[in-house]
Design a protein around this motif. Structure first.
Motif, PDB file in Angstrom:
ATOM      1  N   ASP A   1       3.462  -8.176 -55.196  1.00 52.96           N
ATOM      2  CA  ASP A   1       3.072  -8.830 -53.945  1.00 52.96           C
ATOM      3  C   ASP A   1       3.827  -8.226 -52.778  1.00 52.96           C
ATOM      4  N   GLY A   2       3.095  -7.853 -51.711  1.00 47.40           N
ATOM      5  CA  GLY A   2       3.724  -7.338 -50.512  1.00 47.40           C
ATOM      6  C   GLY A   2       3.651  -8.333 -49.370  1.00 47.40           C
ATOM      7  N   LEU A   3       3.640  -7.820 -48.145  1.00 48.79           N
ATOM      8  CA  LEU A   3       3.558  -8.661 -46.952  1.00 48.79           C
ATOM      9  C   LEU A   3       2.297  -9.505 -46.988  1.00 48.79           C
ATOM     10  N   ASN A   4       2.463 -10.824 -46.771  1.00 54.74           N
ATOM     11  CA  ASN A   4       1.353 -11.784 -46.778  1.00 54.74           C
ATOM     12  C   ASN A   4       0.589 -11.796 -48.102  1.00 54.74           C
ATOM     13  N   GLY A   5       1.270 -11.406 -49.180  1.00 57.57           N
ATOM     14  CA  GLY A   5       0.657 -11.476 -50.507  1.00 57.57           C
ATOM     15  C   GLY A   5      -0.253 -10.318 -50.854  1.00 57.57           C
ATOM     16  N   GLU A   6      -0.353  -9.309 -49.975  1.00 55.35           N
ATOM     17  CA  GLU A   6      -1.207  -8.154 -50.279  1.00 55.35           C
ATOM     18  C   GLU A   6      -0.587  -7.320 -51.399  1.00 55.35           C
TER      19      GLU A   6
END
Length: 450
Positions: A301-306
């Motif tokens: 998971d990255g920024l804002n769940g992307e």
């Protein structure tokens, strides 16, 4: 001007100032100045100084004396930086037109600053670029607020009325507090004022959640003897003291820009001076030790769940459980070389490629494997707050001993607590401290580094 586009005013003013500075240099047409070094130096230092003097923090309620103070602070520091250029690059030489350029910059931007300030006031006094306001409070405060904004119409506020659980016979009384939320959305209210003496703590929490969700501004009118929290900024509208919640570091675009510049510079240096020669050596050693690729990639998971692919040096034998089970103590999947890589955190080095791509940051909350994320979302309070910033190669939780395997629930709870603390209290020096401590930990035997 659409009031919802007010946020464009400040970037536009900054752009015009920068264009003005460069245009003055161009029209002077002196070969000593028409070079990338001077233009870059002047532009970057102008932006750097304006960030610390808060030169562009001018609001519709800013007083003229505050504007004068900002101009003095900006040009005093900028003068030192500007003249330092000639000491650094010209060895103290007095270059023709250097003072003419500075004086032109000073007078032109000062004129533009005052012109913009008064033109916007005139524009707002004509009923444009306004903001809609409601109050949670009592009748006497509502009357004062209404009178203030009526008399000072150049501030650009429209007072709709007030909400209270007490019933009032007043044309500005809009109903009880419970009816306020639908009214605010239906009437496109921009700012919500709360009189702290009549709003209970649960109500204030509910109101703050509401304004955050719908991207509205919240202002607190404190009691006369209120203790002002460090989490709030004190402002005055007329003689009314207003408490405004301080923006968190990552709610400011400057933080993201500064952090991104640092990430690019730092990760580029690591890639050029370390990974360029280390990766070929490690590849040979890993290939001798076990079959498989040099890199291991896994969705995180990255920024804002992307989702993004997080890269690591392969430290395990190729197995089908990599996306299901995280490494544990004495894990049989870990190779001999892999054990050393994990112990020294060298397996994380390829994540500097993730940083260059923009998927990660050098410092931030560590990204978990997807199966862990799905589990912890329901088990740990505020877990998803971690996704409000880019994940990091290292973080505050990791240097505090909460890295690796999650053995008990308190491990992940403390990790999340420290990640949230980092998000709410970020500073450049905190990032540097975390990086230095991470490097130090490489040479110290860590209990959970396996």
């Amino acid at each position: 001007m659409n009031r919802k586009r007010s946020f464009l005013i400040r970037p536009l003013i900054i752009l015009i100032d920068l264009l003005t500075i460069n245009a003055i240099v161009y029209f002077i047409s002196d070969k000593e100045y028409l070079n990338l070094t001077f233009l870059s130096y002047t532009t970057l230092f102008w932006l750097f100084i304006s960030y610390y003097t808060k030169f562009y923090n001018v609001y519709r309620y800013t007083h003229i004396t505050r504007l004068i103070t900002l101009l003095f602070s900006q040009f005093f520091v900028f003068a030192l930086a500007y003249l330092s250029y000639f000491s650094i690059f010209k060895e103290g030489e007095v270059v023709e037109n250097q003072f003419i350029i500075f004086v032109l910059i000073l007078t032109t931007i000062t004129f533009f600053k005052f012109s913009t300030f008064f033109l916007l006031k005139k524009y707002r006094s004509d009923g444009k670029n306004y903001r809609n306001i409601v109050l949670f409070g009592e009748s006497n405060v509502a009357k004062y607020v209404e009178k203030l904004f009526h008399e000072k119409n150049d501030l650009g506020y429209r007072f709709f009325g007030f909400f209270s659980d007490k019933t009032y016979k007043s044309k500005t009384y809009l109903g009880s507090i419970n009816t306020a939320f639908n009214y605010i959305l239906e009437n496109k209210i921009d700012e919500v004022y709360c009189e702290s003496s009549i709003i209970s703590q649960p109500q204030l929490v509910e109101i703050r959640k509401f304004v955050t969700k719908h991207n509205l501004e919240l202002r607190i009118i404190p009691e006369n003897k209120a203790i002002y929290s460090k989490d709030f900024i004190l402002e005055y509208f007329g003689t009314i003291p207003i408490l405004k919640p301080k923006p968190l570091p990552f709610e400011q675009i400057e933080t993201h820009i500064f952090k991104r510049i640092f990430d690019i510079v730092f990760s580029s240096l690591i890639c050029i001076f370390l990974l360029s020669w280390l990766l070929p050596l490690v590849w040979i050693i890993i290939r001798i030790d076990s079959k498989g690729p040099l890199f291991f990639k896994q969705k995180r998971d990255g920024l804002n769940g992307e989702q993004f692919y997080c890269y690591k040096l392969r430290s395990m034998k190729v197995n089908s459980d990599a996306d299901k089970i995280s490494a544990s103590k004495n894990d049989k999947r870990v190779t001999k070389v892999g054990r050393f890589l994990r112990k020294t955190s060298l397996d994380e080095l390829p994540q500097f490629f993730n940083v260059l791509k923009g998927d990660m940051s050098t410092v931030g909350p560590r990204p978990h494997i997807n199966i862990q994320t799905k589990k912890y979302i329901n088990e740990v309070e505020n877990y998803l707050v971690r996704n409000s910033v880019k994940p990091g190669i290292t973080g505050l939780a990791q240097i505090s001993g909460y890295r690796g395997e999650v053995i008990k629930k308190s491990d992940i709870e403390n990790r999340v607590r420290l990640d949230i603390f980092y998000i709410e209290n970020w500073s450049f020096f905190l990032d540097i401290k975390i990086i230095v401590q991470t490097v130090f930990n490489v040479f110290v035997k860590e209990e959970k580094a396996y």
